[in-house]
Motif scaffolding. Structure first.
Motif, mmCIF file in Angstrom:
data_model
loop_
_atom_site.group_PDB
_atom_site.id
_atom_site.type_symbol
_atom_site.label_atom_id
_atom_site.label_comp_id
_atom_site.label_asym_id
_atom_site.label_seq_id
_atom_site.Cartn_x
_atom_site.Cartn_y
_atom_site.Cartn_z
ATOM 1 N N LEU A 35 93.521 -40.980 -28.892
ATOM 2 C CA LEU A 35 92.833 -39.767 -28.440
ATOM 3 C C LEU A 35 92.465 -38.884 -29.627
ATOM 4 C CD1 LEU A 35 95.289 -40.451 -26.308
ATOM 5 C CD2 LEU A 35 94.576 -38.311 -25.292
ATOM 6 N N ASP A 36 91.308 -38.286 -29.538
ATOM 7 C CA ASP A 36 90.929 -37.269 -30.524
ATOM 8 C C ASP A 36 90.295 -36.124 -29.734
ATOM 9 O OD1 ASP A 36 89.853 -37.237 -33.821
ATOM 10 O OD2 ASP A 36 89.073 -35.799 -32.356
ATOM 11 N N LEU A 37 90.795 -34.929 -29.954
ATOM 12 C CA LEU A 37 90.279 -33.794 -29.190
ATOM 13 C C LEU A 37 88.815 -33.551 -29.551
ATOM 14 C CD1 LEU A 37 93.307 -31.366 -29.411
ATOM 15 C CD2 LEU A 37 92.802 -33.106 -27.696
ATOM 16 N N ASP A 38 88.069 -33.067 -28.580
ATOM 17 C CA ASP A 38 86.634 -32.853 -28.810
ATOM 18 C C ASP A 38 86.403 -31.470 -29.403
ATOM 19 O OD1 ASP A 38 86.187 -35.341 -27.714
ATOM 20 O OD2 ASP A 38 85.928 -34.539 -25.676
ATOM 21 N N HIS A 39 85.639 -31.442 -30.464
ATOM 22 C CA HIS A 39 85.245 -30.171 -31.108
ATOM 23 C C HIS A 39 86.427 -29.242 -31.334
ATOM 24 C CE1 HIS A 39 81.244 -31.527 -30.589
ATOM 25 N NE2 HIS A 39 81.313 -31.514 -29.258
ATOM 26 N N PHE A 40 87.509 -29.831 -31.748
ATOM 27 C CA PHE A 40 88.694 -29.023 -31.983
ATOM 28 C C PHE A 40 88.462 -28.015 -33.114
ATOM 29 C CE2 PHE A 40 92.838 -28.412 -34.071
ATOM 30 C CZ PHE A 40 93.458 -27.740 -33.034
ATOM 31 N N LYS A 41 87.599 -28.416 -34.032
ATOM 32 C CA LYS A 41 87.294 -27.569 -35.175
ATOM 33 C C LYS A 41 86.813 -26.184 -34.717
ATOM 34 C CE LYS A 41 84.769 -28.253 -39.449
ATOM 35 N NZ LYS A 41 84.062 -26.976 -39.296
ATOM 36 N N GLY A 64 96.170 -34.317 -37.624
ATOM 37 C CA GLY A 64 95.013 -33.566 -37.157
ATOM 38 C C GLY A 64 95.024 -33.405 -35.657
ATOM 39 N N ASP A 65 93.893 -33.696 -35.028
ATOM 40 C CA ASP A 65 93.839 -33.575 -33.568
ATOM 41 C C ASP A 65 93.861 -34.946 -32.911
ATOM 42 O OD1 ASP A 65 91.346 -34.400 -34.370
ATOM 43 O OD2 ASP A 65 90.238 -33.062 -33.037
ATOM 44 N N GLU A 66 94.473 -35.914 -33.614
ATOM 45 C CA GLU A 66 94.554 -37.274 -33.084
ATOM 46 C C GLU A 66 95.928 -37.571 -32.498
ATOM 47 O OE1 GLU A 66 91.603 -39.551 -36.264
ATOM 48 O OE2 GLU A 66 93.763 -39.740 -36.425
ATOM 49 N N ALA A 98 83.539 -43.534 -27.710
ATOM 50 C CA ALA A 98 83.630 -42.516 -26.649
ATOM 51 C C ALA A 98 83.036 -41.194 -27.145
ATOM 52 C CB ALA A 98 85.081 -42.328 -26.222
ATOM 53 N N LYS A 99 83.260 -40.883 -28.430
ATOM 54 C CA LYS A 99 82.678 -39.657 -28.999
ATOM 55 C C LYS A 99 81.156 -39.764 -28.992
ATOM 56 C CE LYS A 99 86.294 -37.340 -30.912
ATOM 57 N NZ LYS A 99 86.728 -36.022 -30.478
ATOM 58 N N GLU A 100 80.675 -40.905 -29.474
ATOM 59 C CA GLU A 100 79.222 -41.098 -29.549
ATOM 60 C C GLU A 100 78.578 -40.997 -28.180
ATOM 61 O OE1 GLU A 100 78.915 -44.160 -33.338
ATOM 62 O OE2 GLU A 100 78.545 -44.897 -31.312
HETATM 63 MG MG MG Z 1 88.479 -33.999 -32.960
#
Ligand code: MG
Ligand code: GTP
Length: 675
Positions: free
Chosen positions: A281-287, A324-326, A394-396
């Motif tokens: 998992l990687d959070l979306d637009h966590f930045k 990070g956000d992973e 999934a991000k793309e």
């Molecule tokens: Mg992220």
């Protein structure tokens, strides 16, 4: 041996050895009395003694009268054991004395006592239990007082209970420790081992036991050892191990422990036709969360996500933070692959629910990649890599959903990897080169500047377009060495043209965000200028407006330093970003380059012509030079001229050229009127 007169205490006879022992000749000795060989302080007790023997001993008898202190001629005192016997000598009441010098014996005895005391206090001062036990039964025959202090059992119990040691070992260690001890005793080997014992109050005490085997007649008879209390050390080690395997922020297992757990899960199910799923998992637009609400809020959210993820899975599953956000999740034992998507969706939905942190409501979504054992990989690394590739997909595909891994995903990753490793070598293999595209002054028609453009001459493939490898170089950090190479080569080349006697022009070099943000960026520029000997006025740096705006205040500071060095600065791709006019005013820059996407349609698209007009007017009002990029037609040129645009760059005048061709243009003094 001597005889003395009981009345007068004078010596009546003495043997050679005795007189000599006291340091006198026989004759001398016989002139003395008993008092002369006694220390002065003894006189009262001596008189007392004389009285006693006078009164008590009438008949001849032998008696032991203890140890006396005597004085030799030289004054040294000796301890003498006296045995005496009443005798009659030459008609006098006399006493026969056998004297035995005990001094050495006494000294030895004292030394022994002291050394025993020393050993006792030594043993008692050791921070460990000193013990001795029977080599066959392991029953203790001695334990030092620390035993009670460490474990709380009175020493008698250690000594009287036949299996005290084994009985009080931690149940997990008992079998192993006893077996080990038996084995090394049989082998008559000294050994050190560690185990746990349970104290009287139930505490667990870690001991490091160093044992030596006492062998007699080839047989082990005794064991002696020291048990050191290493509980604190073990606790510290445990803590360290925990820290090494957990993420400090969320307390979740980290990447190392994750890999370990996944390895275990795989070996458990390998023979059972069951499925293990790895979710990446990687959070979306966590930045954005960090950027808008601050890093602390970001941290809080990461913690909250960690908790929520943990609550979505079963106890045998593992949730880990990769960094990070992973996050990664192992679904350790899934009956059938079809069950995985349900859990995946449940997790995605759970993350999407609002979080309330520090009194505000926050939303975040996550993208997830899934790989399954055994189909998508047989080992930890492959499963993880493939889940990661699926997550990218999934991000793309728009984020906030999951993707299953498919082998096609890896082809692209592989291509990328190959490209990356080739790019790493491109510099050393001299596959990079620069082309130079001239810029001309619209008034004079003369070349004023050339823009250095990077090309990668890839063996077999020909020239790789910059847009295919610059982003990769940015991402991998290779842009730093590459960028420096570009800068150095461009400056060197320009200096070379000048030494060749060609008309001096500027060379413009594009800077990437990473270069600009490098700590020693200014230093690099200064070094390159110094090394190549190029006058800073002939170097221009092109920065995109997004780069400048990203961190406007720092940009201003860096630009000021460049200005002080007299390096020229232009803003590239102008019009494509969101420049703030107030900042633009404050940036110490020299020129704006209007992006070719506007220039292309200025003669056909009214919108673009309005925009370009506005940009040129803006540049004039800011007293900046303005340059149009991508000029391809005479019409475009005329339009730009009418607006008093200062310079142009584009195919209408020249494409980017290798250095020798450019030198030729300079040599013949080609001008705009020629084209
Ligand atoms: Mg992220
Ligand atoms: N608050 C906080 N932020 C972190 C921490 N570690 C990494 N980050 C930030 O997390 C962000 C992760 O970036 P990415 O996942 O690449 O980008 P993103 O904005 O989430 O965008 P996508 O993942 O592409 O949807 C970066 O901006 C990091 O600076 C951390 O421990 N705490």
């Amino acid at each position: 041996m001597w005889i003395f007169d009981r009345q007068t205490l004078t010596f009546l006879a003495v043997n050679e050895a005795a007189a000599h022992h006291y340091g006198y000749s026989q004759t001398e000795f016989l002139t003395m009395t008993l008092k002369d060989i006694h220390p002065w302080g003894d006189t009262p007790s001596l008189l007392n003694y004389r009285l006693k023997i006078k009164s008590k001993f009438k008949a001849p008898t032998v008696s032991y009268s203890g140890v006396w202190k005597h004085r030799k001629k030289d004054g040294t005192l000796i301890d003498v054991e006296i045995t005496s016997s009443l005798v009659s000598f030459n008609g006098k009441d006399a006493m026969l004395v056998l004297a035995h010098d005990m001094t050495q014996h006494r000294i030895a005895e004292e030394a022994l006592r002291q050394s025993q005391q020393k050993y006792v206090s030594l043993i008692n001062s050791i921070d460990g239990i000193v013990w001795e036990a029977d080599a066959r039964t392991f029953q203790f025959t001695f334990v030092s007082p620390q035993a009670e202090r460490f474990l709380g059992y009175p020493n008698e119990r250690w000594l009287t209970e036949p299996a005290f040691w084994a009985d009080h070992l931690h149940s997990d260690d008992r079998e192993g420790a006893v077996a080990f001890c038996k084995k090394v005793t049989e082998e008559k080997k000294d050994h050190t081992f560690e185990y746990r014992m349970v104290a009287a109050d139930g505490r667990i005490v870690w001991l490091r036991d160093s044992v030596s085997v006492v062998v007699e007649d080839g047989q082990p008879v005794k064991l002696r050892g020291v048990m050191v209390n290493i509980t604190e050390q073990k606790q510290a080690e445990d803590r360290l191990r925990y820290l090494a395997h957990h993420d400090g922020l969320t307390d979740l297992p980290n990447r190392i422990l994750f890999a370990d757990r996944l390895g275990q899960a795989l070996s458990r199910v390998r023979w059972h036709k069951r499925v293990v799923a790895v979710l990446f998992l990687d959070l979306d637009h966590f930045k954005r969360i960090n950027d808008t609400l601050g890093h602390n809020m970001g941290d809080l959210l990461l913690k909250a996500v960690a908790e929520r993820l943990s609550s979505c899975v079963r106890s045998g599953d593992t949730v880990a933070r990769m960094g990070g956000d992973e996050f990664t999740i192992i679904l350790a034992d899934v009956a059938q692959a079809e069950d995985v998507p349900k859990v995946a969706q449940k997790i995605i939905d759970a993350v999407a629910k609002p979080f309330v942190l520090a009194g505000r409501e926050l939303f975040v979504s996550t993208s997830m990649g899934i790989s399954l054992f055994p189909n998508d990989g047989q080992d930890v690394q492959t499963l993880l890599k493939n889940a990661d590739a699926a997550m990218y997909r999934a991000k793309e595909q728009g984020r906030n959903h999951y993707q299953h891994y498919s082998p096609a995903m890896n082809v692209r990753t592989l291509e990328r990897l190959a490209l990356e490793s080739s790019l790493r070598h491109a510099l050393e293999r001299k596959e990079l080169l620069l082309h130079y595209q001239p810029r001309v002054d619209l008034d004079t028609g003369q070349i004023t500047c050339v823009e250095a453009l990077l090309r990668w001459q890839y063996p077999d493939l020909g020239i790789v377009p910059p847009n295919q490898f610059i982003p990769l170089a940015e991402e991998t950090g290779l842009i730093i060495p590459i960028g420096e190479w570009v800068l150095r080569t461009a400056c060197q080349q320009n200096k070379l043209w000048q030494t060749m006697g060609l008309f001096p022009i500027r060379v413009a070099v594009n800077l990437s965000p990473r270069q600009f943000e490098e700590k020693n960026f200014i230093e690099t520029i200064a070094t390159v200028l110094k090394d190549t000997g190029l006058d800073p006025n002939y170097l221009e740096l092109e920065l995109t407006e997004n780069l400048l705006m990203k961190n406007a205040e720092t940009s201003i500071a860096t630009l000021r330093q460049l200005n002080a060095m007299e390096v020229q600065i232009s803003v590239d791709d102008f019009g494509t970003g969101y420049s703030s006019l107030s900042y633009l005013r404050r940036f110490p820059i020299h020129a704006l380059k209007i992006d070719q996407s506007f220039v292309r349609d200025i003669t056909t698209d009214p919108d673009d012509s309005v925009i370009v007009t506005a940009m040129i007017i803006l540049a004039h009002s800011l007293k900046l030079k303005v340059i149009a990029e991508g000029v391809e037609t005479k019409e475009q040129l005329d339009f730009l001229r009418s607006l008093k645009c200062h310079e142009m760059q584009g195919y209408l005048f020249s494409r980017p050229l290798p250095e020798d061709e450019l030198a030729r243009l300079l040599a013949i003094g080609k001008s705009l009127s020629d084209s």
